[in-house]
Design an enzyme around this catalytic site. Structure first.
Site, PDB file in Angstrom:
ATOM      1  N   CYS A  89      67.730   6.773  89.930  1.00  0.00           N
ATOM      2  CA  CYS A  89      66.473   6.342  90.935  1.00  0.00           C
ATOM      3  C   CYS A  89      65.546   7.337  91.079  1.00  0.00           C
ATOM      4  O   CYS A  89      65.637   8.458  90.713  1.00  0.00           O
ATOM      5  CB  CYS A  89      67.210   6.053  92.203  1.00  0.00           C
ATOM      6  SG  CYS A  89      67.725   7.281  93.280  1.00  0.00           S
TER       7      CYS A  89
ATOM      8  N   ALA B 149      66.624  10.560  92.799  1.00  0.00           N
ATOM      9  CA  ALA B 149      67.363  11.268  92.151  1.00  0.00           C
ATOM     10  C   ALA B 149      66.459  12.270  91.197  1.00  0.00           C
ATOM     11  O   ALA B 149      66.443  13.422  91.026  1.00  0.00           O
ATOM     12  CB  ALA B 149      68.478  10.729  90.941  1.00  0.00           C
TER      13      ALA B 149
ATOM     14  N   ARG C  82      74.732  18.174  89.556  1.00  0.00           N
ATOM     15  CA  ARG C  82      74.095  18.350  88.242  1.00  0.00           C
ATOM     16  C   ARG C  82      74.587  19.719  87.561  1.00  0.00           C
ATOM     17  O   ARG C  82      73.976  20.090  86.446  1.00  0.00           O
ATOM     18  CB  ARG C  82      72.434  18.019  88.335  1.00  0.00           C
ATOM     19  CG  ARG C  82      71.520  18.297  87.130  1.00  0.00           C
ATOM     20  CD  ARG C  82      70.279  17.646  87.446  1.00  0.00           C
ATOM     21  NE  ARG C  82      69.316  17.873  86.589  1.00  0.00           N
ATOM     22  CZ  ARG C  82      67.950  18.531  86.984  1.00  0.00           C
ATOM     23  NH1 ARG C  82      67.887  19.320  88.036  1.00  0.00           N
ATOM     24  NH2 ARG C  82      67.156  18.568  86.116  1.00  0.00           N
TER      25      ARG C  82
ATOM     26  N   HIS D 239      60.085  12.152  88.982  1.00  0.00           N
ATOM     27  CA  HIS D 239      59.545  13.265  88.269  1.00  0.00           C
ATOM     28  C   HIS D 239      58.112  13.428  88.451  1.00  0.00           C
ATOM     29  O   HIS D 239      57.694  14.624  88.965  1.00  0.00           O
ATOM     30  CB  HIS D 239      59.834  13.252  86.618  1.00  0.00           C
ATOM     31  CG  HIS D 239      61.176  13.211  86.213  1.00  0.00           C
ATOM     32  ND1 HIS D 239      61.409  12.589  85.141  1.00  0.00           N
ATOM     33  CD2 HIS D 239      62.345  13.531  86.826  1.00  0.00           C
ATOM     34  CE1 HIS D 239      62.669  12.505  84.986  1.00  0.00           C
ATOM     35  NE2 HIS D 239      63.324  13.168  85.912  1.00  0.00           N
TER      36      HIS D 239
HETATM   37 FE1  CFM Z   1      64.769  16.384  81.432  1.00  0.00          FE
HETATM   38 FE2  CFM Z   1      66.632  15.250  80.645  1.00  0.00          FE
HETATM   39 FE3  CFM Z   1      65.869  15.043  83.129  1.00  0.00          FE
HETATM   40 FE4  CFM Z   1      66.860  17.077  82.355  1.00  0.00          FE
HETATM   41 FE5  CFM Z   1      69.135  16.487  83.280  1.00  0.00          FE
HETATM   42 FE6  CFM Z   1      69.076  14.511  81.502  1.00  0.00          FE
HETATM   43 FE7  CFM Z   1      68.279  14.287  83.994  1.00  0.00          FE
HETATM   44 MO1  CFM Z   1      70.766  14.449  83.433  1.00  0.00          MO
HETATM   45  S1  CFM Z   1      66.222  17.258  80.189  1.00  0.00           S
HETATM   46  S2  CFM Z   1      65.027  16.777  83.388  1.00  0.00           S
HETATM   47  S3  CFM Z   1      68.337  18.515  83.240  1.00  0.00           S
HETATM   48  S4  CFM Z   1      65.094  14.153  81.276  1.00  0.00           S
HETATM   49  S5  CFM Z   1      70.647  16.043  81.672  1.00  0.00           S
HETATM   50  S6  CFM Z   1      68.260  14.461  79.400  1.00  0.00           S
HETATM   51  S7  CFM Z   1      69.262  12.807  82.500  1.00  0.00           S
HETATM   52  S8  CFM Z   1      69.449  15.249  85.060  1.00  0.00           S
HETATM   53  S9  CFM Z   1      66.122  13.589  84.664  1.00  0.00           S
END
Ligand code: CFM
Length: 541
Positions: free
Chosen positions: A60, A63, A94, A194
Site C-alpha cells: 500500500c 508501505a 524490510r 514513494h
Molecule cells: Fe526500489 Fe524495489 Fe522498492 Fe527497493 Fe525493496 Fe522491492 Fe520494495 Mo521490497 S528496489 S525501493 S528495497 S522498488 S525489495 S524491488 S518491493 S521494499 S518498494
C-alpha cells in the site's frame, strides 16, 4: 526438461480461466518480449488497479512512503498515525540496516512508534492523540525532525495531520515536524507512497542545511535502502577509491545528510521507481545531473563505478577505479567460475517490486542462470520499456490523485555542475543523463513479462515452466517451495546479504548455489499430490 510450449501458448494458459473482462485486462499486462534494434519493446500495461478479488503481491501507499523511502533514516523520529498493526508490521521487517556514528548518536529505528488509534479516535477524531504523541516524543527524545505517517483511517475520518504538524512546530521550533498524506488506499500500490515521500522530503527537508562533507568527488546515492547491508558495501567500494557518498536515500542515512543533499555534484540512481522524482526535482532546482547505475552484479558494479569516475573526469580517479576493480575481480572470478559449473543452464523467474526484477537478472546471468519470465509488482511503463515512453503514458485518475510538484530553478543556489559541451561529450561517450532504459530491452525476445503477477498465474507458470529458481517475497515463498522449487526472497534476502557490489555478488553466487543445488527439492511431496484436501471451482465456470 521436456520441450516447452511457446510463450504465446503459455500466455493463453495464464488467462484462459478468467472471465472475459478480466482476461481482456490481463492480456495487456502479460507481454511476450520482443526487442528491436533501437531498444523498441512491446507496450505493457502497468500501474493500474488490481482487479478486486485477485490476490497479487502488492503493498500500500503507506508501505511505500513510511516503510520504503523514509523508514531507513535513523534520526527522523517516525510516528505512524493509525492502528497499531500498520506501525508494527512496517517495523524493520524490510531488513534495512543502519550504523550510528557513535553510541550516543540518535537512532530511532529500534522503536515502533504509533498513536495506536482506537474506536474512540475513529469516532471522535485522532488529532488530540497525535499531538499528545508528538509532545511525548519530544520530551523523551528531542529529535531534530519528526515525520507523521497517515494510515487509511486518518484520511477516512479527515484528521488534518498537516495542521497538527504546523501547530506542533510552532510549539517546538527546534524540531522540523512534517506529515505525509500516505493513506494506504492512495494510488494503486506502494508506488504512490514513494511519490508522496519524495515530494515531502523535497519540500520540507532538502536544502535546509549547508553541511558539506570532505572530498573532491561528491555524490548522493539515490534509491539504495541498505537491505541486508547493501549500502555498507557500496560505501566501502566508493570510499576506497576516493568518492564521497554525501547522502544515501535512504539506507543508513540521517536527517542532516538529507537536508544538505544539494551540496554534491552528482546524483546516481539505483532504484529508479522509488526515487526518480527526487532526482528530477534536484536537477531542476539545483542543477545536479543524474544517471542510472546498477550495483547488482559484479560486471554491473564495475560498469557503474567506471561511469561515475568518467563523470568526474579525473585521470587519477579513473586509474584508481580500474586498479580497484582488477583487485576485487580476482576473488569474484574464482567463486563465479566454481559456482557457474553447478548452475549453468538453469532457469529463473523473478517477480519483485519495481526494480530488482531487472537488476538481479544480470547477477543470475553471471553464474549462467537464464531468466525466462519476469515482472514487477508496481512499476510503471518507464521501468519496463524505458523512460522514452513517459510522454505517451496515459495519466489516469489514480495517478492524478498524487500531487505533481512544479519545481523551479533556485535563484541563489542553482549551479550547473557541467557545461553543455561537457555533458554532450559525456553523453557521446555513453552516459545517458536523466534516463533509464528499462527492464524489457535487457531481456531476450520470447521471454514473458508479467505485471502485477497473482497467485493463480504463479501456479500456472510453475506447472508450465518448472523453473529451477523462483525469486519473489515471503508471501510467495512457501507455496512455491511446496512445489519443490526453491524460492529466493529478493526483498529481504532471506536473512542473508549483502548482495550489492563486489562482496555482495560473491555472497549471492554462493547462496544461490547452496539453495538450488541441494537435493531436498526432489524429496518434497506436497499433500495435494496424495489427496486433495480442498476442491473448489470458480464461480463463473
Ligand atoms: Fe526500489 Fe524495489 Fe522498492 Fe527497493 Fe525493496 Fe522491492 Fe520494495 Mo521490497 S528496489 S525501493 S528495497 S522498488 S525489495 S524491488 S518491493 S521494499 S518498494
Amino acid at each position: 526438461m521436456a520441450e516447452l510450449e511457446t510463450p504465446e501458448v503459455i500466455k493463453q494458459d495464464l488467462i484462459n480461466k478468467y472471465p472475459v473482462k478480466v482476461a481482456r485486462r490481463r492480456t495487456k499486462q502479460i507481454v511476450v518480449n520482443e526487442v528491436g534494434d533501437q531498444e523498441e519493446v512491446p507496450e505493457i500495461q502497468s500501474n493500474i488497479r488490481t482487479i478486486p478479488g485477485i490476490i497479487t503481491m502488492r503493498g500500500c501507499a503507506y508501505a511505500g512512503c513510511k516503510g520504503v523511502v523514509l523508514g531507513p533514516t535513523r534520526d527522523i523520529l517516525q510516528i505512524t498515525h493509525g492502528p497499531i498493526g500498520c506501525s508494527f508490521y512496517s517495523w524493520l521487517t524490510r531488513r534495512n540496516q543502519t550504523k550510528p556514528t557513535s553510541d550516543t548518536a540518535p537512532n530511532y529505528m529500534p522503536y515502533a512508534m504509533s498513536t495506536d488509534m482506537q474506536d474512540e479516535n475513529i469516532i471522535f477524531g485522532g488529532e488530540k492523540k497525535l499531538k499528545k504523541a508528538i509532545d511525548e516524543a519530544i520530551a523523551l527524545f528531542h529529535p531534530k525532525a519528526i515525520g507523521i505517517f497517515s494510515t487509511c483511517p486518518v484520511g477516512l475520518i479527515g484528521d488534518d495531520v498537516h495542521a497538527v504538524c504546523r501547530e506542533m512546530e510552532a510549539k517546538y521550533p527546534d524540531t522540523n515536524i512534517f506529515g505525509f498524506s500516505c493513506e494506504g488506499y492512495k494510488g494503486v500500490s506502494q508506488s504512490a507512497g514513494h511519490h508522496i515521500a519524495n515530494n515531502k522530503v523535497f519540500t520540507e527537508v532538502l536544502g535546509l542545511s549547508d553541511m558539506t562533507k570532505e572530498g573532491k568527488f561528491r555524490m548522493n546515492m539515490l534509491g539504495e535502502y541498505n537491505i541486508g547491508g547493501d549500502a555498507f558495501e557500496l560505501d566501502r567500494m566508493l570510499s576506497d577509491v576516493g568518492i564521497t557518498v554525501h547522502s544515501t536515500f535512504s539506507g543508513n542515512s540521517t536527517y542532516e545528510e538529507f537536508a544538505s543533499a544539494q551540496n554534491v555534484d552528482l546524483n546516481v540512481v539505483m532504484c529508479h521507481r522509488s526515487i526518480n522524482y527526487l532526482a528530477d526535482m534536484m536537477e531542476t532546482k539545483w542543477g545536479i545531473p543524474w544517471f542510472k547505475v546498477n550495483f547488482i552484479g559484479a560486471e554491473s558494479s564495475a560498469k557503474s563505478m567506471r561511469k561515475i569516475a568518467k563523470y568526474f573526469g579525473d585521470a587519477e580517479l579513473i586509474a584508481t577505479v580500474e586498479k580497484f576493480i582488477e583487485k576485487e575481480m580476482v576473488e569474484i572470478s574464482k567463486v563465479r567460475e566454481d559456482v557457474k559449473s553447478r548452475c549453468n543452464g538453469k532457469t529463473a523467474m523473478l517477480f519483485v517490486g519495481g526494480s530488482r526484477a531487472h537488476h538481479y537478472q544480470e547477477l543470475l546471468a553471471e553464474i549462467g542462470i537464464r531468466t525466462i519470465a519476469a515482472g514487477y509488482e508496481f512499476a510503471h511503463r518507464d521501468d519496463y520499456e524505458g523512460r522514452k515512453v513517459i510522454p505517451s503514458i496515459k495519466v489516469d485518475a489514480d495517478t492524478r490523485n498524487i500531487e505533481e510538484l512544479t519545481v523551479e530553478r533556485d535563484p541563489v543556489s542553482y549551479r550547473a555542475r557541467k557545461s553543455e559541451e561537457e555533458l554532450k561529450a559525456l553523453s557521446d561517450e555513453g552516459i545517458r543523463f536523466g534516463d533509464y532504459e528499462g527492464m524489457m530491452p535487457d531481456m531476450p525476445s520470447d521471454t514473458l513479462v508479467i505485471d502485477d503477477l497473482n497467485h493463480h498465474e504463479t501456479e500456472v507458470l510453475i506447472e508450465k515452466y518448472h523453473p529451477d529458481l523462483f525469486c519473489a517475497g515471503v508471501k510467495e515463498k512457501y507455496v512455491v517451495q511446496k512445489y519443490g522449487i526453491p524460492l529466493k526472497q529478493l526483498h529481504s534476502y532471506d536473512y542473508q546479504g549483502p548482495y550489492a557490489g563486489f562482496k555482495g555478488a560473491i555472497n549471492f553466487y554462493r547462496d544461490i548455489d547452496r539453495l538450488i543445488n541441494t537435493r531436498i527439492w526432489k524429496m518434497i511431496n506436497p499433500p495435494w499430490h496424495e489427496e486433495p484436501q480442498l476442491t473448489a471451482k470458480y464461480g463463473w465456470e
